[in-house]
Design a protein around this motif. Structure first.
Motif, PDB file in Angstrom:
ATOM      1  N   GLU A   1     -29.890  56.673   2.970  1.00 41.96           N
ATOM      2  CA  GLU A   1     -29.905  55.375   2.293  1.00 41.96           C
ATOM      3  C   GLU A   1     -29.837  54.268   3.343  1.00 41.96           C
ATOM      4  O   GLU A   1     -29.023  54.326   4.272  1.00 41.96           O
ATOM      5  N   GLY A   2     -30.719  53.279   3.209  1.00 46.31           N
ATOM      6  CA  GLY A   2     -30.757  52.193   4.179  1.00 46.31           C
ATOM      7  C   GLY A   2     -31.741  52.404   5.320  1.00 46.31           C
ATOM      8  O   GLY A   2     -32.053  51.464   6.056  1.00 46.31           O
TER       9      GLY A   2
ATOM     10  N   LEU B   1     -35.470  53.463   7.142  1.00 46.59           N
ATOM     11  CA  LEU B   1     -36.883  53.176   6.901  1.00 46.59           C
ATOM     12  C   LEU B   1     -37.546  54.358   6.202  1.00 46.59           C
ATOM     13  O   LEU B   1     -37.309  55.514   6.545  1.00 46.59           O
TER      14      LEU B   1
ATOM     15  N   SER C   1     -35.863  49.676   3.819  1.00 48.33           N
ATOM     16  CA  SER C   1     -34.528  50.194   3.576  1.00 48.33           C
ATOM     17  C   SER C   1     -34.520  51.012   2.281  1.00 48.33           C
ATOM     18  O   SER C   1     -34.728  50.471   1.200  1.00 48.33           O
TER      19      SER C   1
ATOM     20  N   HIS D   1     -33.389  53.108  -0.953  1.00 44.88           N
ATOM     21  CA  HIS D   1     -32.320  53.148  -1.947  1.00 44.88           C
ATOM     22  C   HIS D   1     -32.316  54.518  -2.587  1.00 44.88           C
ATOM     23  O   HIS D   1     -33.334  55.212  -2.623  1.00 44.88           O
TER      24      HIS D   1
END
Lengths: 114, 112
Positions: B15-16, B18, B80, B82
């Motif tokens: 998570e977060g 690329l 980013s 999710h």
């Protein structure tokens, strides 16, 4: 107010039976499609209709017969079901025919042939 | 004949991080290119598409893709990831015909 709906969502049947899947779109689109997604998630077009006229028929066995009673409906009838017909079948529609137009997909019908 | 190749049937990111999903196509004519997303037990939904004009295309949910003719590529990115991005992603091409030709899909997993 579902845009593209399919019935049934699940279909379990025996080999050799005949079954139908129904599709309806309330988007006012001219073109509708049937796709088959196999167990490996590969998606392939089967048929396409534009204004009730068949425009794409992708080497599908003639046990599969699409029918479009009007622009908003495209049904798929399958005769003499075989094990290999087990898949998820998606209906889709687009405003016009032609490659640039966005296609809107239904939720799919999972067909299991025993 | 037109075709689409998606490198990597599975991609996992934190998570977060690329997100980069790769798509290469072959087409004898200028193609129209699409990315569709399929959430579990649902139909496909258009993320973005390239027809003509600007080669960097922005889509829904923060995704974008760049058409690179010299590389015959149309990779999908998101800066980013999710958790809600976890899904199957399909690249597709339509070379001025009525039908979409899909790639084999890339399953994106997002870890916390």
């Amino acid at each position: 107010d579902t845009a593209v709906s399919q019935t049934p969502k699940y279909l379990v049947t025996q080999m050799g039976n005949d079954k139908s899947i129904k599709c309806e779109q309330n988007l006012g689109h001219d073109t509708m499609y049937w796709y088959k997604q196999d167990s490996k998630k590969f998606l392939k077009i089967m048929f396409s209709y534009n204004n009730k006229e068949l425009i794409i028929n992708e080497t599908v066995p003639n046990r599969f017969s699409p029918k479009s009673p009007d622009k908003a409906h495209l049904n798929l009838h399958i005769n003499s079901l075989e094990l290999g017909d087990s898949a998820v079948y998606f209906c889709a529609s687009s405003q016009v025919r032609g490659g640039t137009d966005t296609q809107y997909f239904g939720p799919g019908t999972r067909l299991t042939v025993l | 004949a037109q075709s689409v190749t998606q490198l990597g049937s599975h991609v996992s990111v934190s998570e977060g991080a690329l997100v980069l999903l790769r798509c290469n196509y072959s087409s004898s004519v200028p193609p129209y290119l699409f990315w569709y997303v399929q959430y579990p037990n649902q139909g496909l939904q258009l993320l973005l598409k390239y027809t003509t004009g600007a080669t960097l295309v922005k889509g829904i949910n923060g995704f974008e893709a760049e058409f690179k003719k010299s590389e015959t590529s149309f990779h999908l990115t998101k800066p980013s990831a999710h958790m809600s991005d976890a899904a199957e992603y399909f690249c597709a091409v339509t070379p001025n015909t009525d039908k979409l030709i899909f790639g084999t899909g890339t399953r994106l997993q997002v870890f916390p």
